[in-house]
Design a protein around this motif. Structure first.
Motif, PDB file in Angstrom:
ATOM      1  N   PHE A   1       0.649  -1.007   0.270  1.00 45.69           N
ATOM      2  CA  PHE A   1      -0.010  -0.290   0.268  1.00 45.69           C
ATOM      3  C   PHE A   1       0.311   1.516   0.517  1.00 45.69           C
ATOM      4  N   ARG A   2       0.366   2.521  -0.541  1.00 45.13           N
ATOM      5  CA  ARG A   2       1.362   3.987  -0.220  1.00 45.13           C
ATOM      6  C   ARG A   2       0.936   4.312   1.029  1.00 45.13           C
ATOM      7  N   LEU A   3       2.019   4.960   1.139  1.00 43.11           N
ATOM      8  CA  LEU A   3       1.250   5.590   3.007  1.00 43.11           C
ATOM      9  C   LEU A   3       1.332   7.460   2.686  1.00 43.11           C
ATOM     10  N   SER A   4       1.255   8.005   3.088  1.00 43.87           N
ATOM     11  CA  SER A   4       0.897   9.760   3.471  1.00 43.87           C
ATOM     12  C   SER A   4       1.523   9.521   4.572  1.00 43.87           C
ATOM     13  N   VAL A   5       2.913   9.623   4.784  1.00 47.84           N
ATOM     14  CA  VAL A   5       3.667  10.183   6.031  1.00 47.84           C
ATOM     15  C   VAL A   5       3.450  11.343   6.740  1.00 47.84           C
ATOM     16  N   GLU A   6       2.953  11.236   8.433  1.00 48.26           N
ATOM     17  CA  GLU A   6       2.768  12.667   9.074  1.00 48.26           C
ATOM     18  C   GLU A   6       3.659  12.397  10.306  1.00 48.26           C
ATOM     19  N   SER A   7       4.180  11.651  10.604  1.00 51.46           N
ATOM     20  CA  SER A   7       5.302  11.890  11.225  1.00 51.46           C
ATOM     21  C   SER A   7       6.515  10.674  11.394  1.00 51.46           C
ATOM     22  N   ALA A   8       7.327  10.841  12.030  1.00 51.20           N
ATOM     23  CA  ALA A   8       8.824   9.579  11.372  1.00 51.20           C
ATOM     24  C   ALA A   8       9.405   9.943  12.733  1.00 51.20           C
TER      25      ALA A   8
ATOM     26  N   GLN B   1      12.990  10.219  18.765  1.00 45.78           N
ATOM     27  CA  GLN B   1      13.706  11.842  18.226  1.00 45.78           C
ATOM     28  C   GLN B   1      13.152  11.699  16.620  1.00 45.78           C
ATOM     29  N   ALA B   2      12.453  13.378  16.364  1.00 47.05           N
ATOM     30  CA  ALA B   2      11.716  13.192  15.332  1.00 47.05           C
ATOM     31  C   ALA B   2      12.115  13.302  13.965  1.00 47.05           C
ATOM     32  N   ILE B   3      12.571  12.515  13.004  1.00 47.29           N
ATOM     33  CA  ILE B   3      13.462  12.719  11.835  1.00 47.29           C
ATOM     34  C   ILE B   3      12.227  13.443  10.740  1.00 47.29           C
ATOM     35  N   LYS B   4      13.199  13.836   9.819  1.00 45.75           N
ATOM     36  CA  LYS B   4      12.328  14.109   7.759  1.00 45.75           C
ATOM     37  C   LYS B   4      12.687  12.627   7.174  1.00 45.75           C
ATOM     38  N   VAL B   5      11.405  11.960   6.560  1.00 46.06           N
ATOM     39  CA  VAL B   5      11.868  11.389   5.991  1.00 46.06           C
ATOM     40  C   VAL B   5      10.929  11.715   4.825  1.00 46.06           C
ATOM     41  N   PRO B   6      10.787  10.740   3.572  1.00 41.90           N
ATOM     42  CA  PRO B   6       9.794  11.420   2.355  1.00 41.90           C
ATOM     43  C   PRO B   6       8.369  11.175   2.811  1.00 41.90           C
ATOM     44  N   ARG B   7       7.856  11.976   2.099  1.00 44.07           N
ATOM     45  CA  ARG B   7       6.050  12.457   2.400  1.00 44.07           C
ATOM     46  C   ARG B   7       5.309  11.212   2.120  1.00 44.07           C
TER      47      ARG B   7
ATOM     48  N   HIS C   1       9.653   8.174  -3.018  1.00 46.65           N
ATOM     49  CA  HIS C   1      10.835   8.566  -2.453  1.00 46.65           C
ATOM     50  C   HIS C   1      10.839   7.629  -1.618  1.00 46.65           C
ATOM     51  N   ALA C   2      10.437   6.755  -1.222  1.00 51.37           N
ATOM     52  CA  ALA C   2      11.460   5.347  -0.617  1.00 51.37           C
ATOM     53  C   ALA C   2      10.384   4.155  -0.808  1.00 51.37           C
ATOM     54  N   ASN C   3      10.819   3.073   0.289  1.00 47.69           N
ATOM     55  CA  ASN C   3       9.693   1.665   0.217  1.00 47.69           C
ATOM     56  C   ASN C   3      10.750   1.280   1.006  1.00 47.69           C
TER      57      ASN C   3
END
Length: 831
Positions: free
Chosen positions: A124-131, A136-142, A205-207
C-alpha cells in the motif's frame, strides 16, 4: 458588417501567436529531461528570471520588431527548461536520507491508495505524517510504498518467526507502524522498464516493509480518517466484486474495468491481452479514457437532443462536449487517477475549452496546445509510453479527419465501417511505436478489437457497474467476461498472432511513425505508398552482432541472482535465468523475456548452473518464449523444468564451437551426479574463449561463468585446469559469498574484471567486504549490478565494460552514495 473571411481570421489569430511559444516550451522541457545531473538550483532560478524579463520586454515592445520572434522563442524555451529543473530540484529534496536506510523507524501515516493483496502479503501507499528514530523526530519522504509481508521476513538476515498480519487494512486509515526503509532502486537493463523514473513521477521516494514479528512493537490502527474517500470507495467496490464473483480471473477483469485495479489481473491474462492488442481496454490508459469520453459524448448528445427545452438552453453539441469531458474526468478519478488518465483528461479539457470558446484553430495547433499543457503539468510524462500512444492516436485521428470522411453515410453499416476504419488507422499509425516501446506487433489486433471494443464498452463494463449496485447482475458480467476471455484466447492461439521485433533506434522509429502516418492519411493511394520506405526499415531492422570469432557477454541486472547472455555472430546462450520474486513475478517475465525480445535474440541454448531459485526462477518464462533453445543443467531428473524441456546434464569436458568461439564445460564431473552433494557444489562452470586465443593470450579473450561453486570446487578446478582457468572476465562465484573466491582460485584465474550479480541491500550482504578486498588487492576491477546495472563486455573490446547505469544515466536515478564519495562509482578498482 465584417466579412466572413475576417471573422475566420480573427478566430484563428491566437493560434499564430501561440504556436511558436508552445513549441519553444515543449523543446525546453525536452532538453532538460536529457540532463544526467541537476545543476545548482540558483542557476535554474536565474535562468527563469532572465526569461521572464525577456518576455516582459517583448510584451512592451522594448525589443526590435525583427527580433521579437526569436527572443520570445528563446525566452519560452528557457521557461520550459528552468521550470522543469526547479521542480526536479524540489523533488530531489524529498529523497530518503541514505543514513536512514536499513534503520527501524516508527512512522505514523495514512493509507492513501488502494491496497494490493497477494499471496506474499499486501502493499500500500502511505502518506507520512510523522516519523521517529529512537524517540527523536526525523524527516522522511512524504510518500512511500510499503510492503506488509506474510510468512517470515524476506529481507531479514535470520528468521524471526511468522509475521503478524492485519485483520483488515482500508484506504484512509491512519496507522502507526515500525518500518525499515530503503530508497527506490530498480533494475537497469537495455530497453528495460525504468522503475526509478516511475517512482519519481509518482512522488515515491522511499520503499519500506513493516516490521511485524513477535520481537517488534505491534502495529496500531489509529482509525479511519476519511481523508481519501475516493480510494476508500474504490476499495469498497473492489471488495464487493471479489465477494460476488468466485472466479479470480473474471473478478480481476471486472475490478480492472470498474475501478482501474490492473493488479487484480494475473500475468497469464495480461499475456493474452498484449498478444491480441487489447491491453488498452483493461488499462486505464490515455486511449481508454479517450474512448470513454467519445462514448460519453455520444450518449449525452443523444439524450440531450431528445429534449427541446434542453436544446433551447444549451446546444446539444456543446452539452455533449462538456458532458463527455466531465464524465471522463469522473471516470478517471474513480479509476485511480493514474498518470496516463491525468494527462489524457488535461488533453480532453484543453480541446473542449478551445471548442467552447469558438477558437477555430487548425488541428495541429489544437493538438500542440493540449500537448504543451500536459507537458507543463507533468514534464516527465514525455518519457512514458502511454503519453506518446495517447497523443499519436489522437493526432492521427485529427489528421485523418474520420468524422469528415464518414460524412453523408448513415445507418448501422456506416457506423460499423467507421469503427473498423478508425481501428485500422490507429493500429497502423501506432505500429512503429509498438515496435519501439514494446518490441511486439499484434497481427490479430484489428479483428480482436473489432469484437472486444464494443463487447467491453457496451456489455461487460455497464453490467459490472450496475452489478456494484445490484449484485445479482455481477454473474452476468462475469459470464460476459468469460466470453471475452475465450474469444481472445482463440485469437492469441493463432499462428503468428503477435510478432516480436527488436527495438529500433529512436530516429528510425520516428521515420517509421511518419511513414505510418502517410499510409493512413486521406491522400490518393499512390501518395500513401510513399510511406512504405519509411515504415519498412522499422520492421526489418536488426541490431549489430559480434564479428566472427568474437563474443559479447551481457550480465543482466536482475537483483539477487545470475543471468548472463552470451552472443556470438549467429548464436546465443543464456547462463542462468535469475530469481523468482513471487508467484506472479520472476526475472524471466520481468527482465529477460523483454530484453531478449528487444535485442532480437533467439537462444540456441539455456544453461542453468544448478537448482537454486535465484538461478532458475525465470527459466520457465524464458523456455516458453524460446521454444527452439535446448537446455543444459545439473538439475535433478524430478525437477519441474524437466517436464517443460528435458535437460542435458552438464559434464566436465563437454565442448562445442559457435562461430569460431569455443565453449567448454569445466564442472561438475560425471561422477558427481551419484554423490549427495549440495546444489551449489553441482554448479555448471562454463568457459568461453574467442577464436585464436592461446594459453598465453587467453586472458583478454576469455570469460568464466561459475554459478555458486564454493572453496572445495574452486580448489578442484585449479587442480584440474591450472593455467586454463585464466580469464579476462569472471562471474564472481556465489555473488561474492564468504564461502567462495578463495585466494588460490583468484590467483589461478587472474581476472581483469569481476562481475557481481547481487541485489541492492540484499539480505545476504553480498558481496562480502572481505571477498571484495581479495579482488581489489590483486588489481581486479569489481563491478556490481546494483551499482552498474546491466554489465556488457565484448571480447573485441576487452579493455572496457559498459555499465547501463552510466550509459543511460539520468538525474532521477538512485545514487547509492553522496556525490564525491569514492564508493559511489559503479565499479571499484584497485588503481
Amino acid at each position: 458588417m465584417p466579412s466572413e473571411s475576417k471573422l475566420a481570421n480573427s478566430s484563428r489569430w491566437p493560434s499564430d501567436a501561440f504556436t511558436p511559444i508552445l513549441l519553444a516550451l515543449v523543446v525546453g522541457v525536452a532538453l532538460q529531461l536529457q540532463q544526467t545531473a541537476l545543476w545548482d538550483r540558483h542557476i535554474y532560478e536565474a535562468t527563469l528570471l532572465v526569461a521572464l524579463v525577456l518576455i516582459v520586454l517583448c510584451a512592451i515592445k522594448k525589443v526590435a520588431v525583427a527580433h521579437v520572434g526569436w527572443c520570445l522563442a528563446l525566452a519560452w524555451l528557457s521557461v520550459g527548461f528552468a521550470s522543469t529543473g526547479l521542480r526536479a530540484s524540489w523533488y530531489q529534496d524529498h529523497r530518503l536520507d541514505p543514513d536512514l536506510e536499513g534503520r527501524d523507524l516508527v512512522v505514523v501515516g495514512i493509507v492513501s491508495e488502494l491496497p494490493q493483496f497477494s499471496d506474499a502479503g499486501l502493499r500500500f501507499r502511505l502518506s507520512v505524517e510523522s516519523a521517529q528514530l529512537q524517540g527523536q523526530a526525523i524527516k522522511v519522504p512524504r510518500t512511500m510504498d510499503v510492503g506488509w509481508y506474510a510468512g517470515v521476513y524476506p529481507h531479514a538476515k535470520e528468521p524471526q518467526g511468522l509475521l503478524r498480519q492485519p485483520a483488515s487494512l482500508e484506504a484512509g486509515e491512519r496507522w502507526q507502524l515500525v518500518l525499515r526503509l530503503k530508497a527506490p532502486h530498480g533494475s537497469s537493463n537495455p530497453h528495460g522498464f525504468d522503475y526509478e523514473l516511475w517512482a519519481w513521477e509518482q512522488g515515491v521516494h522511499a520503499n519500506a516493509y513493516v516490521r511485524a514479528s513477535s520481537q517488534d512493537p505491534e502495529s496500531i490502527n489509529l482509525g479511519q480518517t476519511w481523508t481519501y474517500p475516493v480510494a476508500w470507495a474504490r476499495q469498497w467496490v473492489r471488495t464487493r466484486i471479489m465477494d460476488a464473483v468466485p472466479d479470480r480471473d473474471r473478478a480481476g477483469l471486472l475490478a480492472a474495468l470498474v475501478v482501474g485495479e490492473q493488479a487484480a489481473i494475473d500475468r497469464a491474462q495480461w499475456d493474452v491481452y498484449r498478444a491480441t492488442g487489447v491491453a488498452h481496454l483493461v488499462s486505464i490508459s490515455g486511449l481508454h479514457i479517450t474512448m470513454f469520453a467519445w462514448g460519453a459524448t455520444f450518449l449525452v448528445g443523444y439524450l440531450w437532443r431528445r429534449s427541446m427545452r434542453a436544446c433551447s438552453w444549451l446546444p446539444a453539441s456543446t452539452a455533449a462536449l462538456l458532458g463527455g469531458v466531465v464524465l471522463a474526468f469522473g471516470y478517471a478519478v474513480f479509476a485511480g487517477w493514474g498518470i496516463p488518465a491525468q494527462r489524457t483528461c488535461v488533453m480532453l479539457g484543453a480541446v473542449a475549452a478551445l471548442k467552447a470558446f469558438g477558437l477555430r484553430w487548425p488541428w495541429p495547433v489544437v493538438w500542440l496546445s493540449a500537448f504543451a499543457l500536459v507537458v507543463g503539468c507533468d514534464p516527465w510524462a514525455m518519457l512514458q509510453p502511454g503519453f506518446w500512444l495517447s497523443f499519436v492516436a489522437v493526432g492521427v485521428l485529427f489528421a485523418t479527419d474520420l468524422g469528415a470522411n464518414s460524412a453523408g453515410r448513415t445507418g448501422a453499416k456506416a457506423k460499423v465501417w467507421s469503427m473498423l476504419r478508425e481501428q485500422w488507422v490507429i493500429t497502423t499509425a501506432l505500429a512503429p511505436l509498438s515496435v519501439l516501446l514494446f518490441g511486439q506487433l499484434s497481427l490479430v489486433s484489428l479483428a480482436a478489437n473489432a469484437f472486444a471494443i464494443p463487447w467491453v464498452t457496451l456489455v461487460i463494463t455497464p453490467l459490472a457497474m450496475v452489478g456494484v449496485i445490484v449484485p445479482a447482475v455481477l454473474p452476468l458480467a462475469s459470464a460476459a467476461g468469460l466470453g471475452l476471455q475465450l474469444v481472445l484466447q482463440f485469437f492469441a492461439a493463432l499462428p503468428n498472432a503477435a510478432l516480436a521485433f527488436p527495438s529500433p533506434p529512436l530516429w528510425l522509429a520516428v521515420g517509421g511513425a511518419i511513414g505510418a502516418g502517410m499510409l493512413v492519411f486521406p491522400w490518393h493511394w499512390t501518395h500513401r505508398l510513399l510511406g512504405l520506405p519509411l515504415l519498412a526499415p522499422v520492421l526489418l531492422w536488426q541490431p549489430a552482432l559480434p564479428p566472427l570469432g568474437e563474443f559479447e557477454l551481457l550480465a543482466a541486472d536482475i537483483g539477487q541472482g545470475n543471468a548472463v547472455l552470451v552472443r556470438t555472430a549467429t548464436h546465443a546462450l543464456l547462463f542462468d535465468a535469475g530469481p523468482r520474486y513471487s508467484l506472479e513475478s520472476d526475472a524471466g517475465h520481468r527482465v529477460l523475456v523483454p530484453m531478449l525480445q528487444s535485442l532480437g535474440t533467439r537462444l540456441n541454448r539455456v544453461v542453468l548452473s544448478h537448482r537454486d531459485s535465484d538461478h532458475v526462477g525465470g527459466a520457465a518464462a524464458v523456455l516458453a518464449m524460446q521454444k527452439q533453445a535446448d537446455l543444459m543443467s545439473s538439475i535433478e531428473r524430478e525437477h519441474p523444468l524437466q517436464l517443460q524441456r528435458p535437460a542435458t546434464p552438464c559434464i566436465a569436458g563437454q565442448q562445442w564451437v559457435w562461430d569460431a568461439v569455443e565453449f567448454t564445460v569445466l564442472h561438475p564431473q560425471s561422477g558427481d551426479y551419484s554423490k549427495p552433494l549440495k546444489p551449489n557444489a553441482m554448479s555448471c562452470v562454463l568457459r568461453i574463449r574467442a577464436a585464436g586465443s592461446a594459453p598465453d593470450k587467453q586472458r583478454s579473450r576469455t570469460a568464466l561463468l561459475v554459478g555458486d561453486i564454493e572453496n572445495l570446487q574452486e580448489a578442484r578446478l585449479v587442480e584440474s585446469e591450472g593455467l586454463g582457468l585464466r580469464a579476462d572476465v569472471l562471474l564472481v562465484p556465489h555473488h561474492g559469498s564468504k564461502t567462495s573466491s578463495s585466494d588460490v582460485f583468484l590467483d589461478a584465474v587472474q581476472p581483469t574484471y569481476a562481475l557481481v550479480q547481487s541485489g541492492y541491500r540484499n539480505r545476504f550482504g553480498h558481496p562480502a567486504a572481505e571477498v571484495k578486498l581479495r579482488y581489489l588487492s590483486r588489481g581486479v576491477t569489481v563491478l556490481e549490478s546494483s551499482r552498474c546495472g546491466a554489465m556488457t563486455w565484448r571480447s573485441w573490446q576487452a579493455q572496457n565494460v559498459l555499465c547501463q547505469r552510466e550509459v543511460a544515466k539520468k538525474y532521477w536515478h538512485h545514487q547509492l552514495n553522496p556525490p564525491g564519495d569514492a564508493s559511489s562509482a559503479p565499479f571499484l578498482s584497485a588503481d
